[in-house]
Design an enzyme around this catalytic site. Structure first.
Site, PDB file in Angstrom:
ATOM      1  N   GLY A   1       0.871  -1.167   0.000  1.00 43.21           N
ATOM      2  CA  GLY A   1       0.000   0.000   0.000  1.00 43.21           C
ATOM      3  C   GLY A   1       0.902   1.207   0.000  1.00 43.21           C
ATOM      4  CB  SER A   2       0.682   4.580  -1.202  1.00 49.97           C
ATOM      5  OG  SER A   2      -0.381   5.280  -0.627  1.00 49.97           O
TER       6      SER A   2
ATOM      7  N   GLY B   1      -1.803   4.411   5.158  1.00 48.22           N
ATOM      8  CA  GLY B   1      -1.659   4.141   6.582  1.00 48.22           C
ATOM      9  C   GLY B   1      -0.983   2.815   6.866  1.00 48.22           C
TER      10      GLY B   1
ATOM     11  N   PRO C   1       7.438  -0.292   0.321  1.00 49.87           N
ATOM     12  CG  PRO C   1       9.061   0.958  -0.768  1.00 49.87           C
ATOM     13  CD  PRO C   1       8.848  -0.322  -0.042  1.00 49.87           C
TER      14      PRO C   1
ATOM     15  CG  ASN D   1      -6.369   1.791   7.303  1.00 45.12           C
ATOM     16  OD1 ASN D   1      -6.960   1.656   8.376  1.00 45.12           O
ATOM     17  ND2 ASN D   1      -5.229   2.456   7.196  1.00 45.12           N
TER      18      ASN D   1
ATOM     19  CG  LEU E   1      36.950   7.167 -28.158  1.00 43.54           C
ATOM     20  CD1 LEU E   1      37.660   8.430 -27.696  1.00 43.54           C
ATOM     21  CD2 LEU E   1      35.507   7.149 -27.670  1.00 43.54           C
TER      22      LEU E   1
ATOM     23  CB  SER F   1      33.167  -3.080 -29.612  1.00 40.96           C
ATOM     24  OG  SER F   1      34.520  -2.885 -29.920  1.00 40.96           O
TER      25      SER F   1
END
Lengths: 640, 301
Positions: free
Chosen positions: A31-32, A36, A112, A165, A468, A541
């Site tokens: 849940g966020s 809660g 979270p 909730n 390069l 590469s």
């Protein structure tokens, strides 16, 4: 730690005896922050009397200082851990909390609910028996609820508590709960949950957490704590087929040879017939050895050592299974992958794959599609990014014993490890083996690589020029080829011009396409080496991992890395194709050195510096290397 | 018929699994032994994990030279009776400089004799994996600690750069010079530890049980006068009181609690009825709220 039994004071021995028979439940809360969740966990700890007086004093002080509940106790402060997070007021990782009642010990994975944290939730869910999905009664089923449910389902959780909730804010309305439940059941019907238990709660006020709430007289189900204390778990795992992934071979002396590991599923007794995989050798169990004496039976979840009646060769990584229901063996799979790091997952890049007891190199051969966690839609993709979920084909360097994940969480899961940083970059769940792998056999030919090379009086190899754009790779490679040609050697140059216009004309310059470009070049170079040629490749590469991949494709000594070392300022000044000018003007995207990285070789076989040496001198150095190392000698390979 | 595994059996199996994984994959592991009750459980689990073999790694105690004398005696007899290979490491430079908790304070003492000594010991023996007895329930910042915790070549812990741990699959790969701290007791609580000691009859130092001991009061806490290095004030006489210790460490930094609990069961009873948490007796935690996290970043175990 005040458990509230009177037995503690009256008869501590009897109390301890009873406590030692407790079972354990692991669950996850999803849940966020706003739902809660931390408050709920804090409340469970508080109401089960697990908070000490000194912690409570600190909590009260903290609540006043940085709480969000005015003068009331802010339970969330009990569980928000690291200092930085506390200041931000959010939890950003998986935290494990513990509490126990007289019936059970609980381990809570607190994860979270933010958009970007699929990774943390999957981590917490991977060991959980039950998931508590927090829903704000005022908001109902949200996108994040779908996301959390999908991840729970993906990771194989079967029991869901729909914890509705903040009922206090909707006047404890039965209709609100019913509407949410109906909507949720409809939407979760394909997720394979065996139980969905909806409970009306107020974590803040304590309704239906431990005690039945007088505010919800219409609710006749269990309180949250009652459900957690009584829900049955673990039976299915014991009823499944026997699997013991061998972790460690136990050899204290020549007379004892035991195989140690944690039983992933099923049960075993002395005398039971077993089969070892991948080897498929059979035997019977002689004894189940533990420090506390031999056992008559051992079941899923126990860490044991078993001995067998036959002397057979078993090593770490093997799986001992029941003879009649062995697991499968394969080296190619379809699997669901959750990507867990900032660096994208690229098909074709080599990684390490680790199951519960074995590490094997391999690669993701194909990303079939990715799954949108919010809409569950499948979309085509070339790469997976952090927190994305994809269905992929995987090819390992050797065969492993496994079960489909839906059948067995322990033997169907793996983690993916980056070969250079060693970090865990992703995790996977096996769907099924791909059978076609076993049908493709390398055609063994009478005229082989050594024969073809001997005829050409050389030892075939790839001179892999990296550097390069504008560093001088092609110029030097051309001179080297001319010199070799003059000495009647058989050569070929692969470079951007002859590959990008044909074989690889479908590829662009994204990271994913660069990897695929190099993979194809590597495979072509390998065939040419097999044909006995000296191959020169001239590609920027830029990534170490891909050069490593080509290196691993070849036999020992067949890959010679040549680092053409020229500073970017010098390259930009030379600018033979005018590319630097365009990159600078923003006309070209993903240009190496500008907005795409170049990872210089750490230990190139040959290092040439074009500032200090002319192209001719560089070529001299390379030819010198080939001579010294026997590449230009007939029968260089010798061992036919 | 389903056989229900008790919570202690499940915790035991998890710890054994972790130890076997390290034994199989690390090149040169070591078990850190602090002589406390958690270490006692960890050692017991190691004996179980590899039976009938002995644990395939040595046990190491970082001795600050200020431990209770009874701890040292217990350490030597206990590891000998288990047949374990014991390494004792002391920061000799610190000893030469006369570093101690009375003269230098708890912070300097702990840093030099414990944190720095541990780093030096790991480097000296080239250990690439070290088991520790820390538990996630001890402190809020530990709730997020991984079971396999990676340390840079400088032994630093980076809370932002830890690996996800799923199922029971542990990634033990590391670069040359890096090391892993492994916490097989991560999911145990203090109550689990005591119950397991009770159930399995695991020997622990007598300091956990109440006995008349010479103590003095400092800042409202009782400290035991374990030897004559304890600086008494003028005219101060140690009092003989029935005390026990809830945690063991350096005696000048470890507060005693007054108690009559002189059996294991009595101690557990007292703990269950008590109202203050375990670490309160440790001087080291009384700094700022985030102190443990800071210490961990610096390499304190």
């Amino acid at each position: 730690m005040s458990h509230q039994s009177d037995l503690i004071a009256e008869d501590i021995s009897a109390y301890l005896k009873a406590q030692e028979e407790k079972s354990m439940l692991r669950f996850i809360t999803c849940g966020s922050v706003d739902d809660g969740k931390s408050t709920l966990i804090g409340r469970l700890l508080y109401d089960s009397k697990l908070i000490f007086e000194d912690q409570l004093n600190a909590l009260e002080a903290d609540s006043k200082k940085m709480g969000t509940q005015g003068q009331e106790i802010d339970f969330a402060l009990l569980v928000d851990g690291l200092a930085a997070e506390r200041e931000q007021g959010i939890t950003i990782d998986v935290a494990y909390r513990f509490f126990s009642t007289d019936k059970r010990k609980f381990i809570v994975a607190d994860t979270p609910g933010h958009e970007q944290y699929t990774r943390n939730m999957a981590t917490g869910a991977s060991t959980a028996d039950v998931a508590i999905l927090l829903i704000d009664a005022r908001k109902g089923v949200l996108t994040q609820t779908r996301r959390h449910s999908f991840i729970c389902s993906l990771v194989g959780i079967k029991r869901i508590v729909l914890a509705v909730n903040k009922m206090d804010l909707v006047d404890y309305s039965q209709k609100v709960l019913n509407d949410i439940e109906v909507e949720y059941r409809e939407f979760a019907k394909d997720f394979g949950f065996t139980e969905i238990m909806s409970i009306p709660l107020s974590a803040l006020k304590g309704d239906n957490i431990i005690e039945k709430s007088a505010n919800t007289p219409w609710y006749d189900g269990p309180t949250l704590m009652h459900y957690l204390e009584t829900v049955q778990v673990g039976d299915a795992r014991q009823a499944a087929d026997f699997r013991l992934p061998v972790q460690w071979v136990n050899r204290p002396n020549l007379d004892f040879r035991g195989f140690s590991g944690t039983i992933a599923s099923g049960a075993i007794r002395p005398g039971d017939p077993i089969k070892v995989l991948p080897s498929a050798v059979e035997s019977t169990v002689k004894s189940i050895v533990t420090y506390d004496g031999d056992l008559d039976e051992a079941v899923a979840g126990e860490a044991v050592t078993i001995t067998l009646n036959d002397e057979i060769d078993i090593s770490r990584g093997d799986v001992i299974a029941g003879k009649d229901h062995p697991c499968e063996v394969a080296d190619q799979f379809e699997a669901k992958i959750i990507w867990m790091t900032e660096d994208h997952m690229l098909p074709g890049r080599p990684y390490l794959f680790k199951t519960s007891n074995k590490m094997v190199p391999g690669l993701v051969t194909d990303l079939k599609h990715k799954v949108n966690v919010n809409t569950l839609e499948h979309t085509a993709a070339k790469q997976l990014e952090l927190n994305e979920i994809g269905v992929c084909n995987i090819a390992l360097d050797s065969r492993i014993a496994f079960d489909p994940y839906t059948k067995n969480r322990e033997t169907g899961s793996f983690i993916i490890i980056d070969r250079i940083t060693n970090s865990t970059v992703g995790v996977g769940m096996i769907d099924f083996a791909l059978r076609r792998a076993s049908n493709i056999h390398w055609q063994a030919l009478d005229v082989d690589k050594v024969a073809r090379a001997d005829m050409k009086h050389q030892r075939p190899a790839v001179l892999w020029f990296t550097g390069l754009s504008g560093s001088g790779k092609s110029t030097i490679a051309n001179i080297v080829e001319k010199r070799l040609f003059q000495r009647a050697r058989h050569t070929y140059i692969l470079d951007g011009d002859n590959v990008r216009h044909g074989l690889n004309q479908d590829l662009g310059f994204t990271d994913a396409d660069r990897v695929e470009n190099i993979r194809r070049v590597g495979e072509v170079a390998k065939l040419m080496v097999d044909a006995g040629l000296m191959v020169m490749t001239s590609f920027i590469s830029p990534f170490r991992a891909e050069r490593r991949m080509v290196h691993d494709l070849m036999d020992e000594g067949e890959f010679i890395e040549v680092y053409v070392d020229t500073p970017i300022e010098v390259c930009a000044e030379r600018d033979p194709k005018g590319l630097y000018k365009k990159a600078k003007a923003g006309e070209i995207k993903n240009f190496t050195g500008y907005d795409s990285p170049y990872e210089a070789p750490e230990r190139a076989d040959i290092h040439v510096n074009t500032e200090a040496m002319s192209a001719e001198e560089c070529a001299d150095k390379i030819i010198g290397y080939l001579e010294e190392n026997g590449y230009l000698t007939a029968n260089g390979n010798g061992q036919r | 018929m389903t056989k229900t595994l008790t919570h202690l059996k499940r915790l035991e199996a998890e710890s054994i699994h972790i130890m076997r994984e390290v034994a199989a994959e690390a090149e040169n592991p070591v078990m850190l032994y602090s002589v406390g009750k958690d270490s006692a459980v960890m050692l017991h689990l190691a004996m179980k994990a590899f039976y009938p073999s002995k644990p395939p790694f040595p046990v190491m105690h970082v001795d600050t030279t200020w431990k209770f004398r009874e701890m040292i005696e217990f350490r030597d007899t206990h590891t000998k009776s288990l047949g374990l290979d014991l390494i004792v490491h002391i920061n000799e430079d610190g000893v030469k400089q006369g570093i101690g908790p009375f003269s230098h304070g708890s912070q300097v003492h702990t840093d030099v004799m414990k944190t720095q000594a541990l780093k030096a010991a790991l480097d000296k023996y080239g250990f690439d994996a070290a088991f520790g007895g820390a538990r996630r329930d001890e402190e809020k910042s530990r709730a997020k600690e991984r079971i396999f915790s990676f340390r840079s070549a400088q032994h630093r812990w980076d809370p932002k750069n830890q690996r996800p741990e799923l199922w029971n699959i542990y990634n033990t790969r590391k670069a040359q010079g890096e090391s892993i701290r492994v916490f097989p007791l991560s999911n145990w609580t203090e109550l689990d530890i005591w119950q397991y000691i009770h159930l399995e009859n695991i020997p622990i130092p007598g300091l956990y049980l109440s006995k008349k001991r010479p103590v003095v009061e400092r800042d409202g806490q009782l400290f035991m006068v374990d030897d004559d290095r304890f600086p008494l004030k003028d005219g101060e006489e140690p009092m003989m009181k029935s005390v026990r210790f809830r945690t063991l460490g350096c005696y000048p930094l470890t507060g005693a609690v007054e108690s009559e609990a002189d059996t294991l069961e009595d101690v557990i009873q007292e703990m269950l009825l008590t109202t203050s948490s375990e670490r309160q007796g440790r001087v080291i935690d009384h700094d700022a709220a985030a102190s443990m996290e800071k210490k961990k970043q610096e390499g304190y175990f």
